[in-house]
Design a protein around this motif. Structure first.
Motif, PDB file in Angstrom:
ATOM      1  N   ILE A 263       0.738  -1.128   0.093  1.00  0.00           N
ATOM      2  CA  ILE A 263      -0.090  -0.173  -0.110  1.00  0.00           C
ATOM      3  C   ILE A 263       0.949   1.376   0.093  1.00  0.00           C
ATOM      4  CG2 ILE A 263      -1.738   1.309   1.335  1.00  0.00           C
ATOM      5  CD1 ILE A 263      -2.807  -1.221   2.639  1.00  0.00           C
ATOM      6  N   PHE A 264       0.625   2.185  -0.989  1.00  0.00           N
ATOM      7  CA  PHE A 264       1.239   3.388  -1.157  1.00  0.00           C
ATOM      8  C   PHE A 264       0.735   4.434  -1.466  1.00  0.00           C
ATOM      9  CE2 PHE A 264       2.303   1.166  -4.959  1.00  0.00           C
ATOM     10  CZ  PHE A 264       2.242   2.392  -5.935  1.00  0.00           C
ATOM     11  N   ARG A 265       0.956   5.651  -1.127  1.00  0.00           N
ATOM     12  CA  ARG A 265       0.237   6.754  -1.626  1.00  0.00           C
ATOM     13  C   ARG A 265       1.129   7.893  -2.501  1.00  0.00           C
ATOM     14  NH1 ARG A 265       0.645  11.157   3.573  1.00  0.00           N
ATOM     15  NH2 ARG A 265       0.219  12.630   1.932  1.00  0.00           N
ATOM     16  N   GLY A 266       0.473   8.451  -3.351  1.00  0.00           N
ATOM     17  CA  GLY A 266       1.029   9.254  -4.351  1.00  0.00           C
ATOM     18  C   GLY A 266       2.027  10.177  -3.768  1.00  0.00           C
ATOM     19  N   LYS A 267       2.907  10.801  -4.549  1.00  0.00           N
ATOM     20  CA  LYS A 267       4.122  11.430  -3.624  1.00  0.00           C
ATOM     21  C   LYS A 267       3.957  12.799  -4.109  1.00  0.00           C
ATOM     22  CE  LYS A 267       9.100  12.191  -4.207  1.00  0.00           C
ATOM     23  NZ  LYS A 267      10.192  11.887  -5.172  1.00  0.00           N
ATOM     24  N   PHE A 268       3.041  13.174  -4.767  1.00  0.00           N
ATOM     25  CA  PHE A 268       2.856  14.743  -5.115  1.00  0.00           C
ATOM     26  C   PHE A 268       1.323  15.330  -5.036  1.00  0.00           C
ATOM     27  CE2 PHE A 268       6.134  13.190  -8.356  1.00  0.00           C
ATOM     28  CZ  PHE A 268       7.103  14.172  -7.521  1.00  0.00           C
ATOM     29  N   SER A 269       1.109  16.361  -4.664  1.00  0.00           N
ATOM     30  CA  SER A 269      -0.249  16.890  -4.460  1.00  0.00           C
ATOM     31  C   SER A 269      -0.842  17.126  -5.841  1.00  0.00           C
ATOM     32  CB  SER A 269      -0.260  18.294  -3.740  1.00  0.00           C
ATOM     33  OG  SER A 269       0.556  19.119  -4.576  1.00  0.00           O
ATOM     34  N   LYS A 270      -2.070  17.386  -5.842  1.00  0.00           N
ATOM     35  CA  LYS A 270      -2.848  17.531  -7.086  1.00  0.00           C
ATOM     36  C   LYS A 270      -2.170  19.069  -7.729  1.00  0.00           C
ATOM     37  CE  LYS A 270      -7.284  18.411  -8.823  1.00  0.00           C
ATOM     38  NZ  LYS A 270      -6.949  19.536  -9.701  1.00  0.00           N
ATOM     39  N   LYS A 271      -1.745  20.084  -6.986  1.00  0.00           N
ATOM     40  CA  LYS A 271      -1.573  21.272  -7.524  1.00  0.00           C
ATOM     41  C   LYS A 271      -0.051  21.013  -8.122  1.00  0.00           C
ATOM     42  CE  LYS A 271      -0.160  25.997  -6.062  1.00  0.00           C
ATOM     43  NZ  LYS A 271      -0.105  26.854  -5.062  1.00  0.00           N
ATOM     44  N   GLU A 272       0.820  20.080  -7.436  1.00  0.00           N
ATOM     45  CA  GLU A 272       2.009  20.091  -8.078  1.00  0.00           C
ATOM     46  C   GLU A 272       1.997  19.275  -9.480  1.00  0.00           C
ATOM     47  OE1 GLU A 272       5.374  19.452  -4.375  1.00  0.00           O
ATOM     48  OE2 GLU A 272       3.649  17.860  -4.431  1.00  0.00           O
ATOM     49  N   LEU A 273       0.972  18.068  -9.572  1.00  0.00           N
ATOM     50  CA  LEU A 273       0.572  17.330 -10.721  1.00  0.00           C
ATOM     51  C   LEU A 273       0.356  18.103 -11.888  1.00  0.00           C
ATOM     52  CD1 LEU A 273      -0.458  14.101  -9.122  1.00  0.00           C
ATOM     53  CD2 LEU A 273       1.799  14.556 -10.275  1.00  0.00           C
ATOM     54  N   SER A 274      -0.746  19.050 -11.389  1.00  0.00           N
ATOM     55  CA  SER A 274      -1.459  19.861 -12.389  1.00  0.00           C
ATOM     56  C   SER A 274      -0.483  21.079 -13.144  1.00  0.00           C
ATOM     57  CB  SER A 274      -2.703  20.673 -11.780  1.00  0.00           C
ATOM     58  OG  SER A 274      -2.213  21.461 -10.803  1.00  0.00           O
ATOM     59  N   ASN A 275       0.628  21.222 -12.624  1.00  0.00           N
ATOM     60  CA  ASN A 275       1.759  22.205 -12.713  1.00  0.00           C
ATOM     61  C   ASN A 275       2.660  21.655 -13.513  1.00  0.00           C
ATOM     62  OD1 ASN A 275       0.467  24.379 -11.910  1.00  0.00           O
ATOM     63  ND2 ASN A 275       1.783  24.455  -9.751  1.00  0.00           N
ATOM     64  N   GLY A 276       2.508  20.132 -13.812  1.00  0.00           N
ATOM     65  CA  GLY A 276       3.645  19.198 -14.501  1.00  0.00           C
ATOM     66  C   GLY A 276       3.236  19.147 -15.888  1.00  0.00           C
ATOM     67  N   ASP A 277       3.664  17.996 -16.452  1.00  0.00           N
ATOM     68  CA  ASP A 277       3.398  17.588 -17.858  1.00  0.00           C
ATOM     69  C   ASP A 277       3.070  16.513 -17.980  1.00  0.00           C
ATOM     70  OD1 ASP A 277       4.440  20.303 -18.640  1.00  0.00           O
ATOM     71  OD2 ASP A 277       6.681  19.290 -18.855  1.00  0.00           O
ATOM     72  N   ILE A 281      -3.972  10.933 -11.860  1.00  0.00           N
ATOM     73  CA  ILE A 281      -5.517  10.762 -11.425  1.00  0.00           C
ATOM     74  C   ILE A 281      -5.622  11.287  -9.889  1.00  0.00           C
ATOM     75  CG2 ILE A 281      -6.490   9.026 -12.972  1.00  0.00           C
ATOM     76  CD1 ILE A 281      -5.779   6.947 -10.542  1.00  0.00           C
ATOM     77  N   HIS A 282      -6.716  11.723  -9.588  1.00  0.00           N
ATOM     78  CA  HIS A 282      -7.014  12.303  -8.421  1.00  0.00           C
ATOM     79  C   HIS A 282      -8.271  11.707  -7.640  1.00  0.00           C
ATOM     80  CE1 HIS A 282      -6.656  15.046  -5.124  1.00  0.00           C
ATOM     81  NE2 HIS A 282      -7.920  16.223  -5.334  1.00  0.00           N
ATOM     82  N   THR A 283      -8.710  12.294  -6.550  1.00  0.00           N
ATOM     83  CA  THR A 283     -10.013  11.791  -6.058  1.00  0.00           C
ATOM     84  C   THR A 283     -11.157  12.353  -6.905  1.00  0.00           C
ATOM     85  OG1 THR A 283     -10.219  13.824  -4.755  1.00  0.00           O
ATOM     86  CG2 THR A 283      -9.228  11.833  -3.579  1.00  0.00           C
ATOM     87  N   THR A 284     -11.274  13.273  -7.604  1.00  0.00           N
ATOM     88  CA  THR A 284     -12.196  13.595  -8.550  1.00  0.00           C
ATOM     89  C   THR A 284     -12.326  12.652  -9.606  1.00  0.00           C
ATOM     90  OG1 THR A 284     -10.590  15.197  -9.632  1.00  0.00           O
ATOM     91  CG2 THR A 284     -11.966  16.072  -7.819  1.00  0.00           C
ATOM     92  N   LEU A 335       0.153   8.222 -12.870  1.00  0.00           N
ATOM     93  CA  LEU A 335       0.592   8.917 -11.687  1.00  0.00           C
ATOM     94  C   LEU A 335      -0.576   8.988 -10.842  1.00  0.00           C
ATOM     95  CD1 LEU A 335       3.173  11.683 -12.837  1.00  0.00           C
ATOM     96  CD2 LEU A 335       3.533   9.629 -11.298  1.00  0.00           C
ATOM     97  N   ILE A 336      -0.452   9.188  -9.520  1.00  0.00           N
ATOM     98  CA  ILE A 336      -1.558   9.241  -8.527  1.00  0.00           C
ATOM     99  C   ILE A 336      -1.490  10.467  -7.789  1.00  0.00           C
ATOM    100  CG2 ILE A 336      -2.489   6.883  -8.656  1.00  0.00           C
ATOM    101  CD1 ILE A 336      -1.193   6.591  -5.636  1.00  0.00           C
ATOM    102  N   SER A 337      -2.272  11.131  -7.310  1.00  0.00           N
ATOM    103  CA  SER A 337      -2.038  12.412  -6.248  1.00  0.00           C
ATOM    104  C   SER A 337      -1.648  11.743  -4.968  1.00  0.00           C
ATOM    105  CB  SER A 337      -3.233  13.477  -6.322  1.00  0.00           C
ATOM    106  OG  SER A 337      -4.259  12.733  -5.474  1.00  0.00           O
ATOM    107  N   ASP A 338      -1.296  12.750  -4.016  1.00  0.00           N
ATOM    108  CA  ASP A 338      -1.207  12.108  -2.706  1.00  0.00           C
ATOM    109  C   ASP A 338      -2.478  12.019  -1.749  1.00  0.00           C
ATOM    110  OD1 ASP A 338      -1.899  14.921  -2.335  1.00  0.00           O
ATOM    111  OD2 ASP A 338      -0.138  15.342  -1.166  1.00  0.00           O
TER     112      ASP A 338
END
Length: 393
Positions: A263-277, A281-284, A335-338
Motif C-alpha cells: 500500500i502506498f500513496r502518491g508522492k505529489f499533491s494535485k497542485k504539483e501534478l497539475s503544474n507538470g506535464d 488521477i486524483h480523487t475527483t 501517476l496518482i496524487s497524494d
C-alpha cells in the motif's frame, strides 16, 4: 466567533447535553476555560444556581460582554496554555469541583511550559505526541485544576479520540482517570465548520469499571443509541461509530497485511501534478460506481516515479464525500496524487478485495475506520487490517 483563535462556540442543545451528563449535585466551584459566547456558562448557572462559577477566555470582547450579563461570575482574561494559569484565575490547583469546557482547536508549539502541563496532569511526555493541540492542553489544565473525585465535561475533536497519533493520550486517560461516558456528536454541530467532535465526561479518580458507555447524539442534543465497550478496546479508538461497527458488522476474513499487500500513496499533491506535464488521477477521477480504467503505459514516467499499474486498486486516502470510491487499473500505468492509495495484492485476492471494498460491509468499514475533524482520513495502519471477505459476501 474567532476562527484565528480556534474558537467554535457551543450550540445550546449540546450545552444542555454536556451539562446533563455531569452528575455532581451541589458543586461549590465550577470552572470554564474558554467561555466563548457563554453557552456553557448559561447552562451551568441554570443547573447550579448557588455555585461559584469561574471563567476565563483569551478574547477580551467575550469577557466584556459576559461580565455585563453575569456580574456575579468571576471572569478573567487568560491564556489557557499558560503553566501559571491557576495564579491568573486566583485559584489553587485541585480546588475545582466541576469543569466544563469547549476548548479551541489549534496546533500549538511544543515548549517547556506545555511539557510541564502534560506531565503534571499524567497525560504523558511531549515525546508521546507528534503534534500538540490546544484542546489537549486545555484538557490537561482542567485535570490539574479539578480536585480528586471532581468531574469534567469537555468537547474534544475527533482526532484525540480516533487518530493513531493520539493513541498514547487515550492510554494515559484510561490508566489515570475514570471515564463516565463518551458522546459522539453529529456533523456540522458548530457554525462555519464541519468539525467532528465528541463529549468526554471524566471523574478525577482511578478507573474502576471494566466497560465504558458510549453514546450517539443527534442535532437536538438527544441520545439516539448507547453501547457498552470494554475498556481494553478504547486505546485504539473511543468513538461510537467505530465500536458500533465492530459490534454489528465485524467479520473475520484475511487481512491485507496477511496477504502481504503493498500500500502506498502518491508522492505529489494535485497542485504539483497539475503544474507538470504528465497525466495523473486524483480523487475527483474516482466515481460513485466501481470503475475499471485503462491508461496508456509511459515507460519514461514509470522509470522516474512510482505509478499505479495494471491490477492495482485505487481508493481515496482522504476526503469527505469521495471516501468509499474504488477504481481498478485494468491496463497501463498512471501517476496518482497524494490523496489516493494504491493497493497492490496478489492476483488471487484482487477480485475478492474489490468485492469487499464495494460491498455494504466494505463501505461501512471505511465509514467506521476513517477519522478526522473535518476531512476524513484512512490510515495505512488501519487499511492493512481490513479483512478481505470471501467472494460469497
Amino acid at each position: 466567533m474567532r476562527s484565528d483563535l480556534g474558537q467554535y462556540y457551543t450550540h445550546q442543545n449540546i450545552s444542555k447535553l454536556l451539562m446533563s451528563n455531569i452528575l455532581m449535585k451541589n458543586p461549590k466551584k465550577i470552572l470554564e476555560l474558554g467561555i466563548g459566547d457563554g453557552a456553557l456558562l448559561r447552562e451551568a448557572k441554570l443547573k447550579w444556581r448557588d455555585s461559584k462559577i469561574i471563567g476565563g477566555d483569551i478574547d477580551p470582547k467575550n469577557i466584556k460582554i459576559l461580565k455585563k450579563e453575569f456580574p456575579n461570575v468571576d471572569l478573567f482574561l487568560i491564556n489557557g496554555l499558560s503553566s501559571r494559569l491557576n495564579h491568573r484565575l486566583k485559584i489553587k490547583l485541585g480546588s475545582i469541583d466541576v469543569g466544563v469546557c469547549n476548548p479551541p482547536y489549534l496546533v500549538v508549539e511544543k515548549s517547556d511550559e506545555i511539557k510541564k502541563i502534560l506531565n503534571s496532569s499524567r497525560l504523558g511526555d511531549l515525546s508521546d505526541y507528534r503534534i500538540v493541540t490546544s484542546d489537549l492542553v486545555f484538557l490537561a489544565q482542567n485535570l490539574l485544576l479539578i480536585r480528586e473525585n471532581g468531574e469534567l465535561g469537555i468537547i474534544l475533536p475527533d482526532g484525540l479520540l480516533t487518530s493513531h497519533q493520539f493513541s498514547m493520550f487515550r492510554k494515559r486517560i484510561i490508566e489515570n482517570y475514570s471515564i463516565k461516558g463518551i458522546i459522539e456528536l453529529p456533523d456540522k454541530i458548530f457554525k462555519k465548520t464541519e468539525a467532528k467532535t465528541h463529549i468526554l465526561v471524566l471523574k478525577k479518580c482511578r478507573p474502576k469499571n471494566k466497560t465504558v458507555t458510549i453514546h450517539k447524539a443527534n442535532h437536538k442534543g438527544e441520545i439516539e443509541d448507547t453501547i457498552n465497550v470494554d475498556i481494553v478496546d478504547l486505546p485504539h479508538r473511543m468513538d461510537y461509530s467505530y465500536h458500533k461497527w465492530r459490534l454489528n458488522d465485524f467479520k473475520k476474513g484475511i487481512s491485507l497485511e496477511s496477504v502481504k499487500a503493498e500500500i502506498f500513496r502518491g508522492k505529489f499533491s494535485k497542485k504539483e501534478l497539475s503544474n507538470g506535464d504528465y497525466k495523473y488521477i486524483h480523487t475527483t477521477d474516482l466515481k460513485k460506481d466501481l470503475k475499471y480504467q485503462v491508461f496508456k503505459p509511459n515507460k519514461r514516467v514509470a522509470r522516474r516515479f512510482r505509478c499505479a499499474n495494471k491490477g492495482d486498486i485505487i481508493i481515496p486516502r482522504v476526503g469527505k464525500r469521495c471516501l468509499g470510491r474504488v477504481m481498478v487499473i485494468e491496463d497501463g500505468s498512471i501517476l496518482i496524487s497524494d490523496c489516493l492509495y494504491v493497493i497492490r495484492v496478489p492476483q488471487e485476492y484482487r477480485e475478492a478485495l474489490v468485492r469487499t471494498l464495494t460491498s455494504e460491509y466494505g463501505q461501512n468499514w471505511i465509514k467506521a475506520n476513517s477519522h478526522g475533524v473535518c476531512s476524513r482520513v484512512i490510515s495505512k495502519i488501519d487499511l492493512l487490517n481490513l479483512e478481505i471477505q470471501p467472494l460469497t459476501l
